[in-house]
Design a protein around this motif. Structure first.
Motif, PDB file in Angstrom:
ATOM      1  N   GLN A 172     -10.721  14.828   7.259  1.00 40.72           N
ATOM      2  CA  GLN A 172     -10.275  14.123   8.458  1.00 40.72           C
ATOM      3  C   GLN A 172      -8.778  14.325   8.710  1.00 40.72           C
ATOM      4  N   ILE A 173      -8.456  14.703   9.940  1.00 48.17           N
ATOM      5  CA  ILE A 173      -7.067  14.802  10.391  1.00 48.17           C
ATOM      6  C   ILE A 173      -6.885  13.744  11.466  1.00 48.17           C
ATOM      7  N   ARG A 174      -6.124  12.706  11.147  1.00 52.88           N
ATOM      8  CA  ARG A 174      -6.028  11.538  12.012  1.00 52.88           C
ATOM      9  C   ARG A 174      -5.069  11.731  13.181  1.00 52.88           C
ATOM     10  N   ASP A 175      -5.375  11.044  14.272  1.00 49.95           N
ATOM     11  CA  ASP A 175      -4.463  10.911  15.402  1.00 49.95           C
ATOM     12  C   ASP A 175      -3.300  10.032  14.928  1.00 49.95           C
ATOM     13  N   LYS A 176      -2.092  10.581  14.901  1.00 53.88           N
ATOM     14  CA  LYS A 176      -0.946   9.863  14.325  1.00 53.88           C
ATOM     15  C   LYS A 176      -0.666   8.556  15.051  1.00 53.88           C
ATOM     16  N   THR A 177      -0.719   8.573  16.376  1.00 55.73           N
ATOM     17  CA  THR A 177      -0.448   7.352  17.140  1.00 55.73           C
ATOM     18  C   THR A 177      -1.498   6.283  16.847  1.00 55.73           C
ATOM     19  N   ALA A 178      -2.769   6.669  16.853  1.00 53.90           N
ATOM     20  CA  ALA A 178      -3.843   5.720  16.565  1.00 53.90           C
ATOM     21  C   ALA A 178      -3.764   5.212  15.128  1.00 53.90           C
ATOM     22  N   TRP A 179      -3.347   6.070  14.216  1.00 53.25           N
ATOM     23  CA  TRP A 179      -3.219   5.688  12.814  1.00 53.25           C
ATOM     24  C   TRP A 179      -2.148   4.605  12.632  1.00 53.25           C
ATOM     25  N   HIS A 180      -1.015   4.776  13.274  1.00 55.23           N
ATOM     26  CA  HIS A 180       0.040   3.770  13.172  1.00 55.23           C
ATOM     27  C   HIS A 180      -0.405   2.447  13.793  1.00 55.23           C
TER      28      HIS A 180
ATOM     29  N   ILE B 193       0.863  -1.178   0.000  1.00 58.64           N
ATOM     30  CA  ILE B 193       0.000   0.000   0.000  1.00 58.64           C
ATOM     31  C   ILE B 193       0.899   1.227   0.000  1.00 58.64           C
ATOM     32  N   LEU B 194       0.688   2.100  -0.978  1.00 58.70           N
ATOM     33  CA  LEU B 194       1.427   3.359  -1.074  1.00 58.70           C
ATOM     34  C   LEU B 194       0.460   4.503  -0.808  1.00 58.70           C
ATOM     35  N   LEU B 195       0.771   5.298   0.201  1.00 54.58           N
ATOM     36  CA  LEU B 195      -0.092   6.402   0.603  1.00 54.58           C
ATOM     37  C   LEU B 195       0.663   7.718   0.531  1.00 54.58           C
ATOM     38  N   ASN B 196      -0.032   8.755   0.166  1.00 52.36           N
ATOM     39  CA  ASN B 196       0.568  10.092   0.169  1.00 52.36           C
ATOM     40  C   ASN B 196      -0.433  11.111   0.686  1.00 52.36           C
ATOM     41  N   LYS B 197       0.099  12.175   1.256  1.00 49.93           N
ATOM     42  CA  LYS B 197      -0.694  13.299   1.759  1.00 49.93           C
ATOM     43  C   LYS B 197      -1.727  12.870   2.803  1.00 49.93           C
ATOM     44  N   VAL B 198      -1.287  12.022   3.738  1.00 46.68           N
ATOM     45  CA  VAL B 198      -2.153  11.629   4.853  1.00 46.68           C
ATOM     46  C   VAL B 198      -2.088  12.729   5.905  1.00 46.68           C
ATOM     47  N   ALA B 199      -3.217  13.329   6.254  1.00 46.43           N
ATOM     48  CA  ALA B 199      -3.269  14.429   7.225  1.00 46.43           C
ATOM     49  C   ALA B 199      -3.268  13.851   8.645  1.00 46.43           C
ATOM     50  N   LEU B 200      -2.308  14.289   9.470  1.00 49.35           N
ATOM     51  CA  LEU B 200      -2.124  13.750  10.816  1.00 49.35           C
ATOM     52  C   LEU B 200      -1.935  14.865  11.823  1.00 49.35           C
ATOM     53  N   ARG B 201      -2.157  14.528  13.093  1.00 45.78           N
ATOM     54  CA  ARG B 201      -1.893  15.466  14.178  1.00 45.78           C
ATOM     55  C   ARG B 201      -1.502  14.685  15.426  1.00 45.78           C
ATOM     56  N   ASP B 202      -0.857  15.373  16.353  1.00 44.44           N
ATOM     57  CA  ASP B 202      -0.538  14.792  17.660  1.00 44.44           C
ATOM     58  C   ASP B 202      -1.693  15.084  18.602  1.00 44.44           C
ATOM     59  N   GLY B 203      -2.662  14.213  18.612  1.00 42.85           N
ATOM     60  CA  GLY B 203      -3.852  14.415  19.428  1.00 42.85           C
ATOM     61  C   GLY B 203      -5.016  13.683  18.803  1.00 42.85           C
ATOM     62  N   PRO B 204      -6.197  13.768  19.419  1.00 40.06           N
ATOM     63  CA  PRO B 204      -7.358  13.024  18.930  1.00 40.06           C
ATOM     64  C   PRO B 204      -7.711  13.369  17.486  1.00 40.06           C
ATOM     65  N   THR B 205      -8.224  12.381  16.774  1.00 37.23           N
ATOM     66  CA  THR B 205      -8.679  12.595  15.400  1.00 37.23           C
ATOM     67  C   THR B 205      -9.731  13.700  15.366  1.00 37.23           C
ATOM     68  N   THR B 206      -9.597  14.586  14.391  1.00 36.77           N
ATOM     69  CA  THR B 206     -10.499  15.728  14.258  1.00 36.77           C
ATOM     70  C   THR B 206     -11.016  15.797  12.829  1.00 36.77           C
ATOM     71  N   PHE B 207     -12.296  16.108  12.695  1.00 35.58           N
ATOM     72  CA  PHE B 207     -12.889  16.364  11.387  1.00 35.58           C
ATOM     73  C   PHE B 207     -13.170  17.859  11.282  1.00 35.58           C
ATOM     74  N   THR B 208     -12.808  18.427  10.144  1.00 40.37           N
ATOM     75  CA  THR B 208     -13.120  19.817   9.892  1.00 40.37           C
ATOM     76  C   THR B 208     -13.887  19.886   8.577  1.00 40.37           C
ATOM     77  N   ILE B 209     -14.243  21.096   8.151  1.00 36.50           N
ATOM     78  CA  ILE B 209     -14.956  21.295   6.889  1.00 36.50           C
ATOM     79  C   ILE B 209     -14.026  22.027   5.935  1.00 36.50           C
TER      80      ILE B 209
END
Length: 291
Positions: free
Chosen positions: A241-249, A214-230
């Motif tokens: 969607q901006i994913r929680d980096k730790t939970a994503w891994h 699986i090759l992924l690019n431009k995955v939006a991440l943050r240090d903290g809980p996953t957040t959805f914005t508009i």
């Protein structure tokens, strides 16, 4: 006073109240006000779920990317290689380098009935009009790949029309139904995950087989809980969607994949204008391999 001026005045008053109360964020109610304006920041509002973000948008602005009338917007620009494409190109080349040399003539290149096709099957999820295939075509031998783009119905209709006009290579296949996708060796998703309407693990599990890579690019991440914005896209609005980096891994590991490589993409992070206290997101790419 016009409707737009009234909305802007209401938003300005809400901002003043927020600052007086010492909060660094704007409520979902103010995000809904912004949703009805034709101008405003690219990202606004912060929500715990995709459903909550959708609920803050009026129905007539939810078309998002499923619109064949916007498919050609920035098409030529999207067909250009960008700096963050090169890790993807590197790993595609590494996979291809493990194949035997292709036959020297076109006739031999087509396997006969019963002969094993040595080409690598790629699903390009969220691949738009095949822009990555076009961008990579002069640096990779794509004749050694079968390339299927999976995207929304409006986009695939526009792609097939452009292909019939000769504007898109005939070698690309387009499919909007996930259940109709062929088995693939590689799943490519560049810029898809923040818009995906289901968990990524669920999307992969729905394929005919789990891709080896699986090759992924431009995955939006943050240090903290996953957040959805508009996100504002012209007159349309989409959840982002901006994913929680730790939970994503951890999700990657639970899917049965290992991270072979990852890279940070400078300049593609975002601050949610209405919620600056959440900090700037970061953008990453990944090469994943089935364990």
């Amino acid at each position: 006073m016009s409707r737009t001026s009234g909305l802007h005045s209401a938003l300005k008053a809400h901002l003043k109240r927020t600052l007086r109360q010492g909060r660094g964020a704007i409520s979902g109610a103010a995000a809904r006000i912004m949703t009805h304006t034709s101008r405003g920041p690219r990202f606004y509002g912060a929500f715990m779920t995709r459903e909550a973000a959708l609920a803050a948008m009026p129905e007539d602005r939810r078309a998002g990317y499923d619109d064949e009338t916007i498919a050609d917007v920035s098409f030529e620009q999207m067909c250009e290689r960008m700096p963050w494409d090169y890790p993807i190109i590197f790993w595609l080349d590494r996979v291809l380098s493990g194949l035997p040399d292709p036959p020297s003539d076109d006739t031999a290149a087509r396997p006969s009935v019963g002969q094993r096709d040595e080409r690598v099957a790629v699903i390009d999820a969220g691949g738009h009009l095949g822009t990555k295939y076009i961008a990579f075509s002069d640096v990779l031998d794509l004749t050694r790949l079968t390339w299927t783009v999976h995207d929304l119905p409006g986009i695939t209709r526009a792609a097939e029309r452009a292909q019939a006009e000769g504007r898109i290579p005939a070698a690309i296949s387009f499919e909007h139904e996930a259940a109709s996708l062929p088995p693939a060796d590689i799943l490519l998703a560049s810029g898809l995950l923040q818009y995906l309407d289901r968990p990524f693990a669920e999307f992969v599990a729905g394929l005919h087989k789990r891709p080896r890579y699986i090759l992924l690019n431009k995955v939006a991440l943050r240090d903290g809980p996953t957040t959805f914005t508009i996100e504002r896209i012209g007159q349309g609005r989409v959840p982002y969607q901006i994913r929680d980096k730790t939970a994503w891994h951890q999700e990657i590991n639970e899917m049965g994949y290992e991270i072979v490589d990852q890279w940070r993409i400078p300049g593609l992070g975002h601050v949610i204008t209405t919620h600056p206290a959440l900090g700037m997101s970061e953008s990453r790419g990944y090469m994943l391999k089935l364990k």
